[in-house]
Design a protein around this motif. Sequence first.
Motif, mmCIF file in Angstrom:
data_model
loop_
_atom_site.group_PDB
_atom_site.id
_atom_site.type_symbol
_atom_site.label_atom_id
_atom_site.label_comp_id
_atom_site.label_asym_id
_atom_site.label_seq_id
_atom_site.Cartn_x
_atom_site.Cartn_y
_atom_site.Cartn_z
ATOM 1 N N LEU A 177 0.787 -1.228 0.000
ATOM 2 C CA LEU A 177 0.000 0.000 0.000
ATOM 3 C C LEU A 177 0.825 1.287 0.000
ATOM 4 C CD1 LEU A 177 -2.763 -1.107 2.522
ATOM 5 C CD2 LEU A 177 -2.974 -0.859 0.035
ATOM 6 N N GLN A 178 2.006 1.255 0.583
ATOM 7 C CA GLN A 178 2.763 2.505 0.712
ATOM 8 C C GLN A 178 3.015 3.214 -0.615
ATOM 9 O OE1 GLN A 178 6.649 2.852 0.442
ATOM 10 N NE2 GLN A 178 7.142 4.089 2.237
ATOM 11 N N PRO A 179 3.342 2.511 -1.717
ATOM 12 C CA PRO A 179 3.604 3.219 -2.990
ATOM 13 C C PRO A 179 2.382 3.938 -3.572
ATOM 14 C CG PRO A 179 4.569 1.022 -3.016
ATOM 15 C CD PRO A 179 3.682 1.084 -1.825
ATOM 16 N N PHE A 180 1.169 3.590 -3.110
ATOM 17 C CA PHE A 180 -0.029 4.219 -3.661
ATOM 18 C C PHE A 180 -0.390 5.532 -2.960
ATOM 19 C CE2 PHE A 180 -0.508 -0.187 -5.054
ATOM 20 C CZ PHE A 180 -0.871 0.001 -6.388
ATOM 21 N N PRO A 243 -9.782 11.683 -4.823
ATOM 22 C CA PRO A 243 -9.205 10.596 -5.635
ATOM 23 C C PRO A 243 -8.736 11.047 -7.010
ATOM 24 C CG PRO A 243 -11.591 10.393 -5.489
ATOM 25 C CD PRO A 243 -11.203 11.458 -4.505
ATOM 26 N N ALA A 244 -9.179 12.240 -7.454
ATOM 27 C CA ALA A 244 -8.717 12.744 -8.751
ATOM 28 C C ALA A 244 -7.217 13.010 -8.741
ATOM 29 C CB ALA A 244 -9.471 14.024 -9.115
ATOM 30 N N LEU A 245 -6.632 13.165 -7.556
ATOM 31 C CA LEU A 245 -5.191 13.424 -7.452
ATOM 32 C C LEU A 245 -4.365 12.220 -7.916
ATOM 33 C CD1 LEU A 245 -5.038 15.315 -4.027
ATOM 34 C CD2 LEU A 245 -4.784 16.284 -6.320
ATOM 35 N N PHE A 246 -4.921 11.043 -7.832
ATOM 36 C CA PHE A 246 -4.187 9.867 -8.312
ATOM 37 C C PHE A 246 -3.919 9.964 -9.817
ATOM 38 C CE2 PHE A 246 -6.571 7.852 -4.637
ATOM 39 C CZ PHE A 246 -5.490 7.905 -3.771
ATOM 40 N N ASP A 247 -4.880 10.550 -10.552
ATOM 41 C CA ASP A 247 -4.673 10.733 -11.992
ATOM 42 C C ASP A 247 -3.562 11.732 -12.271
ATOM 43 O OD1 ASP A 247 -6.800 9.022 -12.885
ATOM 44 O OD2 ASP A 247 -8.203 10.542 -12.161
ATOM 45 N N LYS A 248 -3.385 12.677 -11.369
ATOM 46 C CA LYS A 248 -2.358 13.700 -11.540
ATOM 47 C C LYS A 248 -0.953 13.139 -11.330
ATOM 48 C CE LYS A 248 -0.783 18.129 -9.597
ATOM 49 N NZ LYS A 248 -1.081 19.223 -8.628
ATOM 50 N N PHE A 250 -0.054 9.619 -10.877
ATOM 51 C CA PHE A 250 0.247 8.247 -11.270
ATOM 52 C C PHE A 250 -0.110 7.989 -12.736
ATOM 53 C CE2 PHE A 250 -0.871 7.003 -6.623
ATOM 54 C CZ PHE A 250 0.393 7.416 -6.204
ATOM 55 N N SER A 251 0.419 6.903 -13.243
ATOM 56 C CA SER A 251 0.028 6.438 -14.573
ATOM 57 C C SER A 251 -1.441 6.005 -14.520
ATOM 58 C CB SER A 251 0.895 5.258 -14.982
ATOM 59 O OG SER A 251 0.617 4.130 -14.163
#
Length: 308
Positions: A177-180, A243-248, A250-251
């Motif tokens: 989980l840490q890398p996410f 959760p939109a920040l994950f798109d910013k 991450f791939s």
Amino acid sequence: MCKKILTTLSLILFASAYTFSQKTYDLDGLRDLTNYWEIDITGGANQFLGDLGGQKGIGRDGLKDYKTSANRILAGVSGTYNITNYSAVNLAFNYAGIYGADSIIDNTGNMERWRYYRNLSFKSNVFEATATYTFYPIMFMYRNKIELFRFNPYISTGIGLMHFNPKAKLDGKWYALQPFRLEGQGFEEYPDRQPYKRTAIFIPVNVGVKYYFNNRLALSAGLMMRKTFTDYMDDISTTYIDPALFDKYFSPEKAAIAKQLYSRSLTPWKVKPDIVKADASDKDSYVTFSLKLSIRLDKRLYIYYPKL
């Protein structure tokens, strides 16, 4: 809570050991332990004490949220050097499993319901090393009269180093989980949240009783608590993020997985940015109930001091 439990357990152990000692102190033929080494093999049951899982009601630190179904194993080896009959130092290496899941909570619809509906879970392997000092109070009291009691209560503390790696299961696969960065660690939108370290220092505290079968073998039963300085053993600590920040950051592939791990709630419409996810005021920990077999080595370690 933890302090009260440890104090009560210590008093019970000391009182029981004192009673046994009065009956057996001069009949056992047990020799002085001073300067002897012992090799120890330890096995036990671990219980994670953090934000995930627990009992009904409000989640608390300490043993209030102890849940038998969340127990995992501990196995370890150590070496003990007996400075005297009433004091020793120990170096130990342990493997421990820890586990927590909101789904195991008995949901009655009261204060525990928000944890149950949160529906998060994790597991982790923990590798730890400890260096501790052990004190035997009954032997200290009788140090000039008795070589060794058969029953000896003890208390020990010192310092430890642990390495953990929380994981969660998604579609049949386990993900570290840490890398996410599920709480925005390292994102510029959350400058106060940095990626947590998976190696951390802790303070172990042990209480128990050691029983000497003979001059070769002894068996200890004890409780080990740990004071840690991390709240991320289960990967959660503060609030949900957007959760939109994950798109910013991450791939597309990694962002899609992050979004699924980020919220596994049974009431997903209640999950919103900055909604409290966990109690950040209490650090995570885990407690171990253990048995330790000690084998005394044949040779003493003689230490010679130069004459002044």
